[in-house]
Design an enzyme around this catalytic site. Structure first.
Site, PDB file in Angstrom:
ATOM      1  N   PHE A 425      31.918  36.017  37.330  1.00  0.00           N
ATOM      2  CA  PHE A 425      30.667  37.079  37.419  1.00  0.00           C
ATOM      3  C   PHE A 425      31.615  37.690  37.673  1.00  0.00           C
ATOM      4  O   PHE A 425      30.760  39.125  37.654  1.00  0.00           O
ATOM      5  CB  PHE A 425      30.680  37.384  38.811  1.00  0.00           C
ATOM      6  CG  PHE A 425      30.242  35.758  40.048  1.00  0.00           C
ATOM      7  CD1 PHE A 425      29.604  34.928  39.622  1.00  0.00           C
ATOM      8  CD2 PHE A 425      31.623  35.206  40.633  1.00  0.00           C
ATOM      9  CE1 PHE A 425      29.253  33.646  39.753  1.00  0.00           C
ATOM     10  CE2 PHE A 425      31.738  33.898  40.695  1.00  0.00           C
ATOM     11  CZ  PHE A 425      30.488  32.685  40.779  1.00  0.00           C
ATOM     12  N   CYS A 426      32.015  38.367  36.064  1.00  0.00           N
ATOM     13  CA  CYS A 426      32.323  39.759  35.565  1.00  0.00           C
ATOM     14  C   CYS A 426      32.579  40.551  36.400  1.00  0.00           C
ATOM     15  O   CYS A 426      32.854  41.914  36.383  1.00  0.00           O
ATOM     16  CB  CYS A 426      31.677  40.021  34.801  1.00  0.00           C
ATOM     17  SG  CYS A 426      30.523  39.367  33.926  1.00  0.00           S
ATOM     18  N   ASN A 427      33.977  39.813  37.326  1.00  0.00           N
ATOM     19  CA  ASN A 427      34.188  40.556  38.187  1.00  0.00           C
ATOM     20  C   ASN A 427      35.842  39.602  38.299  1.00  0.00           C
ATOM     21  O   ASN A 427      36.364  39.322  39.582  1.00  0.00           O
ATOM     22  CB  ASN A 427      33.710  40.181  39.818  1.00  0.00           C
ATOM     23  CG  ASN A 427      34.609  41.521  40.799  1.00  0.00           C
ATOM     24  OD1 ASN A 427      35.656  41.493  40.563  1.00  0.00           O
ATOM     25  ND2 ASN A 427      33.594  42.262  41.100  1.00  0.00           N
TER      26      ASN A 427
END
Length: 803
Positions: A425-427
């Site tokens: 999740f781009c984290n």
């Protein structure tokens, strides 16, 4: 029993748990109006047969939004706002109106903030990276620092790409360090050091849904929290609100972050490709901008290096023509959101309830051999919407405890028309934290061929990502049910088992339906040194101090604790309660609690003994519009201003009334309220409120060393507190005495309401509160002063005052 029959029986038991009735037992805030089901069918008919659970990616837009937008652009001519013809002025004025609506939505004004439209949240972050006044180190001052929480989106961490070339120090900060390494008091400013530093953190993690304290904004700015407390200079805060703003209210007046990037498609679903950066005007003058596009220049020369930026903040940073039709669409987005939901407070309660219930059942679900079905990545047990958003992140496990790859879950979910999100999740920071992945693991996975966004879900049997489900304001209980049934059908080794002990414990975390509980823990060494009375009640953990009484080891081992389950305010004395989940406190107690009272034609205070129909009047406080609403069956609702009584009524201005033996100075609220009350109560009445210039102090009684406490129109103290366990015991006694009679047993929630308490807590034992001396909610310290008993009216509890 045949295998098929046994399986059906187990499924039946689970289905009995996964019902709307069981949901209502633990959370009553579902939907926004009685016709919620009709609204979903009318506005989101395209989702029929689809279970959409990726609202953190983008939420869905209602059909009426698109229709209204189409009608708008069909009947109006919108020209380029940089021109000055009538169609261009219409565009300019409409865009400016939308800027105002955005600021209004976040409870601030154009005097405090500017709205800069961007192509999205990432573009807003890039704008900050390129215009923040970073300073390299000098002989006399240190370099600027770019500090960021490790639980941040890639687009925030990516600011490092700009700062690294400027000699700026990049400092990743883990969530536990912010408060653990804080200082007790704000650090004194060194006037000779004006180096600007930037701290970035998300209001809500897009990975786990954890809500980080909005109090960090002022804490960092005042250099009380780490890392600001360890570095001289000026500290600025970037609050990433992209995930948070989709389902939660944000008050920038209370939490004045310097930069707030937004993504509108996460809030409304439409329009896409439009974001904004809210910039505090006090900070804006420090920003530097190199490139200038159309519309950003007040003057420039083509043949000479001469350029003067436009003085308007938004125009200076919006290169070229903004996507004005998308901005105009926002006008209809706000209209649709408020029309369908009534506001972000209701959206927060609705979506949190769905996420909480899904968490409760998924975390309690087990395979036939007792192994848990899911490994959930969360910092909380979904007790409180102020600390947890409507996001649930997890990996499924098989009956041997091995992780099921997220790609397999995703593919099977698609076959069931269930839409989820998988990966990291781009984290990466949060992903590493929850999955236990080291930096070397990430590098090794890359060498093994895994890159962000692919479907390589396991490397050497270890997960590279997880599954995320998230809810939006149009999500339904059926979505929860469909998802849970999918998990049971596809991933649970039969027979289906449920960890009933864990499920019961999670249910008890919300012991009062629809409440927003706050964990109570023990204070063992006296009251804290630093108290801040400006915080909101029910948004932080709560602490009790016992007078020599301690929690037993048995209670600790069972994970039991006390909870603040309800907050009630009584705007008009003796009228009905107004329940809230989060409310400001002020020097007199809960803001506007017992601020008004009703008097008869002779100026005598009316109570329910004199006028029982007072209980049928339902006052409500609406802070955004600064009004008190009066509601009662058969009567039109009227509004009364909360403040501004500088011009008193000619015949009923400032007056004095007697309350509990005290003379109180009051102000009349006007003829409209008086006529309304007189008509409903059938006698001449006036509505009065305590004069803002009048101070009424609590009687000290027999307590020595107790400082004077300011009171509103309450009887004895600022707050009344009761223990749910004590009321439960009372109910059992009443019921046992009525067994031989025809009396209908009192419902526990009806009985609680009769005590007219401000604070309802769920304690471990009945009447344990008798030994409490202090109560702490967040950073606000209360003293438990006395026991209040009024048996003839079912009223007992503890008088509580704020220190």
């Amino acid at each position: 029993m045949p295998l098929q029959e046994a399986t059906e029986k187990e499924s039946l038991n689970f289905n009995q748990l996964c019902t709307f009735e069981s949901f209502e037992e633990v959370w009553s805030h579902y939907g926004y109006k009685s016709g919620f089901k009709d609204v979903i069918e009318r506005e989101f008919s395209r989702t029929k047969g689809i279970t959409y659970l990726d609202h953190a990616g983008t939420t869905l837009y209602p059909e009426s939004l698109v229709r209204e937008f189409y009608q708008d652009i069909s009947r109006n001519v919108y020209g380029n706002p940089h021109s000055h013809n009538p169609s261009s002025r219409l565009t300019h004025d409409t865009v400016e109106h939308v800027r105002y609506r955005i600021l209004q939505h976040f409870n601030t004004t154009p005097d405090k903030y500017s709205v800069i439209f961007t192509s999205g949240c990432t573009a807003a972050l890039k704008l900050v990276a390129e215009s923040f006044p970073w300073r390299p180190p000098t002989a006399t001052e240190p370099a600027s620092q770019f500090c960021y929480l490790t639980d941040n989106h890639t687009s925030v961490v990516g600011i490092r790409g700009v700062t690294s070339a400027l000699g700026v120090v990049s400092l990743p900060v883990s969530p536990k360090e912010i408060e653990a390494r804080a200082r007790d008091v704000a650090q004194s400013e060194c006037s000779s050091c004006q180096t600007p530093h930037l701290f970035c953190y998300p209001a809500q993690s897009n990975f786990s849904g954890r809500k980080y304290s909005l109090g960090y904004v002022r804490g960092i700015q005042a250099r009380k929290l780490y890392p600001a407390c360890d570095s001289q200079g000026r500290w600025f805060v970037l609050l990433d609100a992209a995930s948070f703003a989709s389902c939660s209210p944000l008050d920038l007046q209370e939490h004045p972050a310097d930069f707030v990037p937004l993504s509108f498609y996460k809030m409304f679903g439409f329009p896409t490709g439009l974001g904004a950066l809210l910039v505090r005007n006090d900070t804006a003058a420090l920003l530097r901008k190199a490139y200038f596009g159309g519309g950003t220049a007040a003057a420039y020369l083509a043949g000479e290096n001469y350029y003067v930026p436009t003085p308007n903040m938004a125009n200076r940073f919006e290169d070229g023509t903004v996507s004005f039709l998308d901005v105009i669409a926002l006008n209809h987005s706000f209209d649709a959101l408020h029309k369908l939901t009534g506001g972000m407070d209701k959206v927060q309660l609705h979506t949190f309830g769905l996420a909480r219930y899904t968490y409760m059942l998924l975390s309690s679900l087990c395979h036939g051999n007792g192994q848990p079905v899911a490994q959930i990545y969360s910092d909380s047990e979904f007790e409180n919407p102020s600390m947890q958003g409507a996001i649930l992140n997890f990996n499924l496990t098989d009956c041997h405890g091995q992780i099921v790859g997220y790609s397999q879950v995703d593919k099977l979910a698609s076959l069931f028309n269930i839409h989820v999100r998988t990966g990291c999740f781009c984290n990466t920071g949060a992903c590493q934290l929850f999955l236990g992945t080291t930096n070397q693991d990430v590098k090794s996975n890359l060498q093994a061929g895994h890159v962000c966004g692919d479907d390589v879900d396991l490397v050497d049997g270890r997960p590279t990502g997880s599954v995320r489900v998230s809810f939006g304001y149009m999500s339904t209980f059926q979505d929860c049910q469909n998802f849970l049934n999918f998990v049971v059908e596809c991933f649970v080794e039969k027979p289906v088992e449920v960890d009933q002990v864990k499920l019961d414990r999670l249910k008890s975390n919300t012991s009062s339906k629809g409440s927003s509980p706050c964990l109570l823990t023990m204070l063992t060494n006296g009251k804290p040194k630093h108290i801040d009375n400006g915080e909101h009640a029910a948004t932080e953990p709560v602490v009790n101090e016992y007078g020599g009484k301690a929690i037993t080891k048995e209670a600790k081992s069972l994970g039991k604790a006390q909870y603040l389950t309800n907050i009630y305010i009584y705007p008009i004395k003796s009228c009905a309660a107004f329940e809230v989940t989060d409310w400001p406190v002020c020097p007199l107690g809960l803001l506007h609690d017992r601020g008004w009272m009703v008097v008869n034609g002779n100026g005598v205070c009316l109570n329910q003994k004199r006028e029982p129909r007072l209980c049928l009047i339902h006052p409500q406080i609406y802070l955004p519009s600064n009004t008190l609403l009066l509601q009662a069956s058969g009567m039109d609702t009227i509004s009364v201003p909360l403040e501004n009584y500088n011009e008193p009524h000619q015949s009923h201005g400032v007056c004095q009334s007697k309350l509990c033996g005290d003379r109180v100075q009051t102000v009349d609220c006007g003829d409209e309220a008086a006529s309304w009350l007189s008509e409903f109560l059938g006698q001449p009445c006036r509505l009065i409120r305590q004069s803002p210039d009048f101070i009424r102090n609590m009687k000290k009684g027999h307590e020595k060393g107790v400082s004077s406490t300011a009171l509103s129109l309450v009887n004895e103290a600022q707050y009344l507190m009761i223990n749910h366990a004590s009321v439960d015991l009372l109910q059992r006694h009443i019921t046992s005495r009525q067994e031989s009679s025809d009396h209908q047993p009192l419902d526990i929630y009806e009985l609680v309401s009769r005590f007219r308490a401000n604070l309802v807590i769920s304690g471990l034992e009945p009447f344990e509160e008798d030994d409490w001396s202090h109560l702490i909610i967040g950073n606000t310290h209360f003293q438990v002063r006395m026991l209040v008993v009024c048996c003839s009216h079912y009223r007992f509890g503890h008088s509580v005052s704020m220190l």
